[in-house]
Design a protein around this motif. Structure first.
Motif, PDB file in Angstrom:
ATOM      1  N   PRO A 299       0.861  -1.421   0.110  1.00  0.00           N
ATOM      2  CA  PRO A 299      -0.477   0.095   0.073  1.00  0.00           C
ATOM      3  C   PRO A 299       1.059   1.601  -0.031  1.00  0.00           C
ATOM      4  CG  PRO A 299       0.482  -0.562   2.028  1.00  0.00           C
ATOM      5  CD  PRO A 299       0.936  -1.745   1.432  1.00  0.00           C
ATOM      6  N   THR A 300       2.129   0.869   0.207  1.00  0.00           N
ATOM      7  CA  THR A 300       3.252   2.768   0.125  1.00  0.00           C
ATOM      8  C   THR A 300       2.814   3.107  -1.045  1.00  0.00           C
ATOM      9  OG1 THR A 300       4.581   1.850   1.881  1.00  0.00           O
ATOM     10  CG2 THR A 300       5.620   3.278   0.976  1.00  0.00           C
ATOM     11  N   ILE A 301       2.856   4.259  -1.504  1.00  0.00           N
ATOM     12  CA  ILE A 301       3.191   4.955  -2.801  1.00  0.00           C
ATOM     13  C   ILE A 301       3.692   5.352  -2.454  1.00  0.00           C
ATOM     14  CG2 ILE A 301       1.397   5.796  -5.087  1.00  0.00           C
ATOM     15  CD1 ILE A 301      -0.702   4.121  -4.368  1.00  0.00           C
ATOM     16  N   LYS A 302       5.146   5.943  -3.254  1.00  0.00           N
ATOM     17  CA  LYS A 302       5.773   7.079  -3.091  1.00  0.00           C
ATOM     18  C   LYS A 302       5.085   8.420  -3.683  1.00  0.00           C
ATOM     19  CE  LYS A 302      10.182   4.295  -1.923  1.00  0.00           C
ATOM     20  NZ  LYS A 302      11.129   3.664  -2.164  1.00  0.00           N
ATOM     21  N   THR A 303       5.413   9.247  -3.404  1.00  0.00           N
ATOM     22  CA  THR A 303       5.292  10.852  -4.054  1.00  0.00           C
ATOM     23  C   THR A 303       6.064  10.789  -4.954  1.00  0.00           C
ATOM     24  OG1 THR A 303       5.152  12.076  -2.687  1.00  0.00           O
ATOM     25  CG2 THR A 303       2.896  10.889  -2.726  1.00  0.00           C
ATOM     26  N   PRO A 304       6.443  11.834  -5.824  1.00  0.00           N
ATOM     27  CA  PRO A 304       7.591  12.478  -6.826  1.00  0.00           C
ATOM     28  C   PRO A 304       7.693  13.097  -5.801  1.00  0.00           C
ATOM     29  CG  PRO A 304       5.840  12.942  -8.092  1.00  0.00           C
ATOM     30  CD  PRO A 304       5.482  11.660  -7.568  1.00  0.00           C
ATOM     31  N   PRO A 305       9.439  14.317  -5.778  1.00  0.00           N
ATOM     32  CA  PRO A 305       9.389  15.295  -5.662  1.00  0.00           C
ATOM     33  C   PRO A 305       8.807  16.220  -6.685  1.00  0.00           C
ATOM     34  CG  PRO A 305      11.475  14.203  -6.606  1.00  0.00           C
ATOM     35  CD  PRO A 305      10.915  13.270  -6.323  1.00  0.00           C
ATOM     36  N   ASN A 306       8.195  17.993  -5.580  1.00  0.00           N
ATOM     37  CA  ASN A 306       8.358  18.822  -6.347  1.00  0.00           C
ATOM     38  C   ASN A 306       9.064  19.073  -7.468  1.00  0.00           C
ATOM     39  OD1 ASN A 306       5.564  18.863  -5.444  1.00  0.00           O
ATOM     40  ND2 ASN A 306       6.279  19.804  -3.484  1.00  0.00           N
ATOM     41  N   VAL A 307       9.189  19.835  -8.322  1.00  0.00           N
ATOM     42  CA  VAL A 307       9.808  20.461  -9.336  1.00  0.00           C
ATOM     43  C   VAL A 307      10.605  21.397  -8.392  1.00  0.00           C
ATOM     44  CG1 VAL A 307      10.068  21.450 -11.423  1.00  0.00           C
ATOM     45  CG2 VAL A 307       8.661  19.691 -11.275  1.00  0.00           C
ATOM     46  N   ALA A 308      11.746  21.385  -8.369  1.00  0.00           N
ATOM     47  CA  ALA A 308      11.719  22.783  -8.198  1.00  0.00           C
ATOM     48  C   ALA A 308      13.075  23.716  -8.897  1.00  0.00           C
ATOM     49  CB  ALA A 308      12.784  22.533  -6.602  1.00  0.00           C
ATOM     50  N   ALA A 309      13.368  23.367 -10.174  1.00  0.00           N
ATOM     51  CA  ALA A 309      14.165  23.698 -10.953  1.00  0.00           C
ATOM     52  C   ALA A 309      13.595  24.907 -11.123  1.00  0.00           C
ATOM     53  CB  ALA A 309      14.809  23.201 -12.440  1.00  0.00           C
ATOM     54  N   PRO A 310      13.554  26.210 -11.404  1.00  0.00           N
ATOM     55  CA  PRO A 310      12.698  27.683 -11.801  1.00  0.00           C
ATOM     56  C   PRO A 310      12.462  27.187 -13.286  1.00  0.00           C
ATOM     57  CG  PRO A 310      14.722  27.976 -10.918  1.00  0.00           C
ATOM     58  CD  PRO A 310      15.230  26.980 -11.195  1.00  0.00           C
ATOM     59  N   LEU A 311      10.957  27.179 -13.321  1.00  0.00           N
ATOM     60  CA  LEU A 311      10.221  27.237 -14.505  1.00  0.00           C
ATOM     61  C   LEU A 311      10.344  28.197 -16.068  1.00  0.00           C
ATOM     62  CD1 LEU A 311       6.558  25.799 -13.218  1.00  0.00           C
ATOM     63  CD2 LEU A 311       9.004  24.257 -13.733  1.00  0.00           C
TER      64      LEU A 311
END
Length: 436
Positions: A299-311
């Motif tokens: 049941p463990t679902i990892k979430t991706p890291p947020n986009v930190a590089a400037p868009l």
């Protein structure tokens, strides 16, 4: 000339949106295939732009970069280019891949999304394509191995997008408890290591419910020496059978059609578990024998890291602020493709975490840390042209088209470099490449 070019592009776009010529319908086609057939039917595969689009779709798959799930990126497709991007990733049997794609503007350019299974030998197998409504794609992984995803926008339309890939279980959890209650895993030693554990043991309260992980059929209800009171259950549409063992009571009847979450029995410690606390032994069996059930129910679902590089740098031309490694992946253990020298020019395609995916002037792609790039307007240096006539190339290649010539004595700004060439801006703000 620019006006003529824009007029031609407008006519191509109009023709594509209106033409309903004959299309080969002998087999079901993905939205990407349908669009490509429209290009061919319209004769646009013979144009530079149409040919570039078709080539980009193939080349992107050949040059696909490696990513690890979960993954999230925000990218930009420019209308001025024939764009496509692809990624490879590995997944274990039993997982469910979830893929979401959001674009800006919502009703803007169509972005074709396709997912393939990459076999060890043979051709890639198309598994799924995004529908025109932009719904998420969900795929039950029936084979462990490598998979590939490709994104490609329609011609002549710009779009910003956010792609997110996660993986989770393809089945529900077989008890009312969670992963924290798993006390023994696949492969653990049994009977003084004379045999291996062919499942997972999930501990819980005596006579607590064990449940169906999906819709399906109860195929057998019986007892045996190892498992005690057991139930065999086959999920709908699958080629494997689930095994529930050590039950204190069997509630489901053989042949019963059940729904996900229905109670099959009550947890106990029958069979060879009578000296242990109550638990469910949960296993999965295929025609080839037992397989690890954890990826199916984890049941463990990892979430991706947020986009930190400037868009703000998407679709911009930047340069390296120092020596930097171009990587084949977006993780700290990714392999180095090449080392870039200070001032190397790159084009930013997308951002993920603290990385950018970039394209070099020679068409090679890779990941680079966003902190290692800077604006081309910073720390420019001026040089004086010494040769009588210096060619300005469209690309850093002696075979590239020549945009013009610089006369000796002219001062130019050097924005960056690539290989044996400098990217310059002359006194009339013309940009191009000259030999160092």
């Amino acid at each position: 000339m620019r006006l003529i070019q824009l007029t031609c592009l407008f006519l191509i776009a109009t023709f594509l949106s209106c033409k309903t010529g004959s299309v080969n319908l002998f087999k079901a086609a993905s939205p990407h295939e349908t669009y490509q057939r429209k290009l061919i039917t319209a004769g646009l595969e013979k144009t530079a732009l149409g040919s570039a689009w078709i080539n980009a779709s193939t080349l992107s798959m050949q040059k696909a970069l490696k990513i690890n799930l979960p993954y999230k990126e925000t990218g930009y497709f420019s209308a001025e280019k024939a764009n496509a991007t692809a990624y490879k990733f590995s997944v274990t049997r039993g997982a469910k891949i979830n893929i979401s794609l959001n674009k800006k503007p919502e009703n803007g350019a169509a972005i074709y999304l396709d997912v393939w299974r990459l076999p060890v030998d043979g051709e890639a197998k198309l598994l799924a394509s995004a529908d025109t409504l932009g719904n998420d794609i969900q795929i039950d992984v029936d084979e462990s191995g490598d998979y590939l995803i490709r994104l490609q926008p329609e011609l002549l339309r710009s779009a910003e997008y956010t792609l997110e890939l996660t993986s989770g279980p393809s089945l529900g959890f077989p008890t009312k408890t969670g992963r924290a209650n798993i006390g023994s895993y696949w492969g653990d030693g049994r009977d003084k290591n004379n045999r291996k554990h062919e499942g997972v043991d999930i501990f819980g309260a005596f006579r607590s419910p064990v449940v169906a992980t999906s819709n399906g059929t109860v195929t057998r209800v019986n007892e045996n020496n190892l498992g005690g009171k057991v139930i065999w259950f086959k999920p709908s549409g699958k080629d494997y059978t689930l095994y529930y063992a050590h039950l204190d009571e069997q509630i489901a009847k053989e042949g019963a059609q059940v729904l996900a979450g229905d109670t099959l029995g009550l947890m106990g410690n029958t069979g060879n578990a009578r000296t242990t606390p109550p638990h469910l032994h949960f296993g999965i069996y295929t025609f080839g024998g037992a397989i690890d059930p954890l990826p199916f129910i984890n049941p463990t679902i990892k979430t991706p890291p947020n986009v930190a590089a400037p868009l703000s740098n998407l679709n911009k031309t930047l340069k390296t602020s120092g020596k930097a490694n171009l990587l084949d992946g977006n993780t700290t253990n990714a392999s180095k493709l090449t080392q870039l020298q200070t001032g190397t020019i790159v084009n930013v395609n997308s951002a993920n975490g603290n990385y950018y995916k970039v394209t070099l002037p020679d068409g090679n792609i890779g990941f680079i840390k966003s902190a290692e790039l800077t604006q081309i307007s910073k720390q420019n240096k001026k040089i004086k042209v010494t040769n009588t006539s210096t060619a300005i190339y469209d690309n850093p290649d002696a075979l590239a088209p020549i945009k013009g010539n610089l006369q000796a004595g002219i001062n130019v700004n050097v924005s960056g470099n690539f290989g044996d060439y400098n990217l310059i801006i002359d006194e009339e703000s013309n940009t191009g490449w000259i030999k160092k």
